[in-house]
Write an enzyme that holds these catalytic residues in place. Structure first.
Site, PDB file in Angstrom:
ATOM      1  N   SER A 195     -48.958  42.589  50.606  1.00 48.51           N
ATOM      2  CA  SER A 195     -48.605  43.857  51.247  1.00 48.51           C
ATOM      3  C   SER A 195     -47.505  43.717  52.312  1.00 48.51           C
ATOM      4  O   SER A 195     -46.586  44.540  52.344  1.00 48.51           O
ATOM      5  CB  SER A 195     -49.852  44.511  51.850  1.00 48.51           C
ATOM      6  OG  SER A 195     -50.700  44.919  50.810  1.00 48.51           O
ATOM      7  N   LYS A 222     -63.093  47.670  51.766  1.00 47.23           N
ATOM      8  CA  LYS A 222     -62.737  48.942  51.115  1.00 47.23           C
ATOM      9  C   LYS A 222     -63.880  49.954  51.111  1.00 47.23           C
ATOM     10  O   LYS A 222     -63.651  51.148  51.277  1.00 47.23           O
ATOM     11  CB  LYS A 222     -62.253  48.683  49.683  1.00 47.23           C
ATOM     12  CG  LYS A 222     -60.858  48.062  49.611  1.00 47.23           C
ATOM     13  CD  LYS A 222     -60.454  47.910  48.149  1.00 47.23           C
ATOM     14  CE  LYS A 222     -58.992  47.548  48.026  1.00 47.23           C
ATOM     15  NZ  LYS A 222     -58.530  47.590  46.625  1.00 47.23           N
ATOM     16  N   ASN A 278     -58.214  52.163  50.487  1.00 51.96           N
ATOM     17  CA  ASN A 278     -57.326  51.002  50.673  1.00 51.96           C
ATOM     18  C   ASN A 278     -56.205  51.310  51.656  1.00 51.96           C
ATOM     19  O   ASN A 278     -55.421  50.437  51.997  1.00 51.96           O
ATOM     20  CB  ASN A 278     -56.756  50.496  49.335  1.00 51.96           C
ATOM     21  CG  ASN A 278     -55.708  51.438  48.767  1.00 51.96           C
ATOM     22  OD1 ASN A 278     -55.673  52.617  49.116  1.00 51.96           O
ATOM     23  ND2 ASN A 278     -54.866  50.925  47.904  1.00 51.96           N
ATOM     24  N   ASP A 338     -55.005  53.023  44.716  1.00 53.54           N
ATOM     25  CA  ASP A 338     -55.052  52.103  43.568  1.00 53.54           C
ATOM     26  C   ASP A 338     -54.937  52.866  42.235  1.00 53.54           C
ATOM     27  O   ASP A 338     -54.159  52.485  41.361  1.00 53.54           O
ATOM     28  CB  ASP A 338     -56.359  51.293  43.572  1.00 53.54           C
ATOM     29  CG  ASP A 338     -56.311  50.138  44.567  1.00 53.54           C
ATOM     30  OD1 ASP A 338     -55.203  49.651  44.859  1.00 53.54           O
ATOM     31  OD2 ASP A 338     -57.385  49.720  45.044  1.00 53.54           O
ATOM     32  N   GLY A 388     -50.311  43.630  36.072  1.00 50.31           N
ATOM     33  CA  GLY A 388     -50.763  44.347  37.263  1.00 50.31           C
ATOM     34  C   GLY A 388     -49.729  44.494  38.373  1.00 50.31           C
ATOM     35  O   GLY A 388     -49.993  45.203  39.357  1.00 50.31           O
TER      36      GLY A 388
HETATM   37  P1  NAP Z   1     -65.062  43.408  40.599  1.00 46.55           P
HETATM   38  O1  NAP Z   1     -65.465  44.636  41.342  1.00 46.55           O
HETATM   39  O2  NAP Z   1     -65.649  42.098  40.941  1.00 46.55           O
HETATM   40  O3  NAP Z   1     -65.371  43.695  39.031  1.00 46.55           O
HETATM   41  C1  NAP Z   1     -65.248  42.668  38.061  1.00 46.55           C
HETATM   42  C2  NAP Z   1     -65.465  43.240  36.657  1.00 46.55           C
HETATM   43  O4  NAP Z   1     -65.257  42.181  35.713  1.00 46.55           O
HETATM   44  C3  NAP Z   1     -66.874  43.784  36.414  1.00 46.55           C
HETATM   45  O5  NAP Z   1     -66.801  44.898  35.548  1.00 46.55           O
HETATM   46  C4  NAP Z   1     -67.556  42.598  35.715  1.00 46.55           C
HETATM   47  O6  NAP Z   1     -68.618  42.969  34.855  1.00 46.55           O
HETATM   48  C5  NAP Z   1     -66.404  42.082  34.865  1.00 46.55           C
HETATM   49  N1  NAP Z   1     -66.614  40.684  34.470  1.00 46.55           N
HETATM   50  C6  NAP Z   1     -66.591  39.589  35.248  1.00 46.55           C
HETATM   51  N2  NAP Z   1     -66.862  38.480  34.513  1.00 46.55           N
HETATM   52  C7  NAP Z   1     -67.076  38.905  33.229  1.00 46.55           C
HETATM   53  C8  NAP Z   1     -67.398  38.251  32.008  1.00 46.55           C
HETATM   54  N3  NAP Z   1     -67.566  36.925  31.946  1.00 46.55           N
HETATM   55  N4  NAP Z   1     -67.524  39.002  30.887  1.00 46.55           N
HETATM   56  C9  NAP Z   1     -67.360  40.347  30.937  1.00 46.55           C
HETATM   57  N5  NAP Z   1     -67.053  41.028  32.059  1.00 46.55           N
HETATM   58  C10 NAP Z   1     -66.918  40.314  33.200  1.00 46.55           C
HETATM   59  O7  NAP Z   1     -63.484  43.191  40.648  1.00 46.55           O
HETATM   60  P2  NAP Z   1     -62.340  44.299  40.903  1.00 46.55           P
HETATM   61  O8  NAP Z   1     -62.029  44.370  42.343  1.00 46.55           O
HETATM   62  O9  NAP Z   1     -62.703  45.531  40.174  1.00 46.55           O
HETATM   63  O10 NAP Z   1     -61.059  43.569  40.217  1.00 46.55           O
HETATM   64  C11 NAP Z   1     -60.993  43.399  38.806  1.00 46.55           C
HETATM   65  C12 NAP Z   1     -59.617  42.827  38.432  1.00 46.55           C
HETATM   66  O11 NAP Z   1     -58.595  43.760  38.759  1.00 46.55           O
HETATM   67  C13 NAP Z   1     -59.273  41.536  39.156  1.00 46.55           C
HETATM   68  O12 NAP Z   1     -58.685  40.638  38.239  1.00 46.55           O
HETATM   69  C14 NAP Z   1     -58.249  41.968  40.202  1.00 46.55           C
HETATM   70  O13 NAP Z   1     -57.310  40.949  40.490  1.00 46.55           O
HETATM   71  C15 NAP Z   1     -57.559  43.124  39.481  1.00 46.55           C
HETATM   72  N6  NAP Z   1     -56.961  44.102  40.421  1.00 46.55           N
HETATM   73  C16 NAP Z   1     -55.621  44.345  40.341  1.00 46.55           C
HETATM   74  C17 NAP Z   1     -55.027  45.271  41.183  1.00 46.55           C
HETATM   75  C18 NAP Z   1     -53.552  45.548  41.086  1.00 46.55           C
HETATM   76  O14 NAP Z   1     -52.984  46.195  41.980  1.00 46.55           O
HETATM   77  N7  NAP Z   1     -52.901  45.135  40.036  1.00 46.55           N
HETATM   78  C19 NAP Z   1     -55.818  45.967  42.124  1.00 46.55           C
HETATM   79  C20 NAP Z   1     -57.187  45.710  42.178  1.00 46.55           C
HETATM   80  C21 NAP Z   1     -57.754  44.760  41.319  1.00 46.55           C
HETATM   81  P3  NAP Z   1     -70.138  43.093  35.427  1.00 46.55           P
HETATM   82  O15 NAP Z   1     -70.232  44.449  36.069  1.00 46.55           O
HETATM   83  O16 NAP Z   1     -70.992  42.947  34.229  1.00 46.55           O
HETATM   84  O17 NAP Z   1     -70.311  41.970  36.431  1.00 46.55           O
END
Ligand code: NAP
Length: 281
Positions: free
Chosen positions: A15, A64, A85, A100, A243
């Site tokens: 950021s 958040k 955020n 987001d 992303g």
């Molecule tokens: P989070 O709240 O921890 O959610 C993780 C998700 O992944 C949950 O739905 C989880 O399923 C699933 N998951 C994890 N391990 C898995 C597996 N082995 N098999 C199937 N599903 C699995 O994380 P988040 O904050 O939402 O972030 C998710 C991703 O988005 C990250 O990679 C992050 O870097 C990216 N992101 C990018 C941006 C951007 O600006 N580009 C912004 C925010 C986030 P369960 O519910 O079953 O645990």
């Protein structure tokens, strides 16, 4: 006036780089710095920030959700997501936003050339990012969004939050993903599968073969810049998006809130993207 990003950890945050580039492009001499705030320290931070000229801040892990009950006003989109955020001081009141989902929709439109309106979409994941993106896609007029998650109850809970009723929960089995992909013009990965440091990977990429030839694949992950999912999708001739454009666009929308005025979004996004590529002065 000064701006900050708070979190723990936060020193890796992009950021400051993104906002410095956009503020420089606008010719504004406003400092934007990263500030470590530990879980439980938000009330002290908010008092300190008010007294020390912080006009706004971005929030990352683990704040958040925790910020919501501490702010004076929450924008409806952020209220629906249950997370903020971006926080601005307006007339002495802390007002929270979530950029987001808007950042994801802008990235789809501008960088993948896909408007979600009228589309059937398969969205993988039901965590914080999935919720923001799914609700924003619904708001942007997507016809139907299948929210597929390993823990089905989380997908069901997420979908129950959609006032427009466009979200449909589903499981994460190979069969389900294939069946839903066949009907989808866009697949969005909001899981952490493929992210650097994540020990797990997709067990089966068969759903990519099921997508129509004109489908797009959007992976929220930007580390690595090309995940295995995007690599396989690109080799299949599908449109792909990582992303980074979402990261850039959520920052553009946050800066509009901080400055409380509309900005030239393409110019801001270009400045921020150049900074990420190391091109900005
Ligand atoms: P989070 O709240 O921890 O959610 C993780 C998700 O992944 C949950 O739905 C989880 O399923 C699933 N998951 C994890 N391990 C898995 C597996 N082995 N098999 C199937 N599903 C699995 O994380 P988040 O904050 O939402 O972030 C998710 C991703 O988005 C990250 O990679 C992050 O870097 C990216 N992101 C990018 C941006 C951007 O600006 N580009 C912004 C925010 C986030 P369960 O519910 O079953 O645990």
């Amino acid at each position: 006036m000064r701006l900050q990003v708070i979190g723990d950890p936060v020193l890796h945050s992009k950021s400051p780089l993104l906002h410095a580039a956009m503020l420089a492009e606008l010719g504004l001499d406003i400092p934007y710095t990263a500030h470590v705030v530990r879980r439980g320290e938000l009330p002290q931070y908010l008092s300190w920030a008010k007294e020390n000229g912080v006009a706004g801040f971005n929030a990352t892990m683990p704040h958040k959700e925790d910020l919501i009950p501490l702010l004076d006003e929450i924008h409806p989109a952020a209220q629906a997501v249950g997370a903020v955020n971006t926080v601005c001081l307006r007339g002495g009141k802390w007002v929270g936003f979530n950029t987001d989902g808007g950042g994801a929709v802008a990235a789809l439109r501008e960088d993948l050339g896909m408007d979600p309106a009228g589309l059937t979409i398969t969205l993988l994941g039901a965590g914080g990012a999935a919720k923001a993106v799914a609700l924003a896609l619904s708001q942007a007029g997507a016809e139907r969004i299948f929210v597929c998650n390993r823990t089905l109850s989380r997908a069901e809970a997420l979908c129950a939050h959609d006032p427009l009723g466009h979200l449909v929960p589903a499981d994460f089995s190979s069969g389900t993903l294939r069946r839903l992909a066949e009907r989808s013009r866009l697949l969005v990965n909001c899981t952490s599968l493929g992210m650097e440091g994540c020990p797990d990977r997709f067990e089966d990429f068969g759903f990519l073969d099921a997508l129509p030839a004109n489908a797009g694949v959007f992976d929220l992950i930007y580390h690595p810049a090309e995940t295995e999912l995007l690599d396989r999708a690109r080799r299949r001739g599908l449109g792909t998006l990582n992303g980074l454009p979402m990261l850039v666009n959520q920052a553009v929308l946050a800066l509009e809130h901080f400055l409380d005025r509309p900005l030239d979004r393409p110019a801001m996004a270009a400045a921020a993207a150049s900074a990420l590529e190391g091109k900005h002065p």
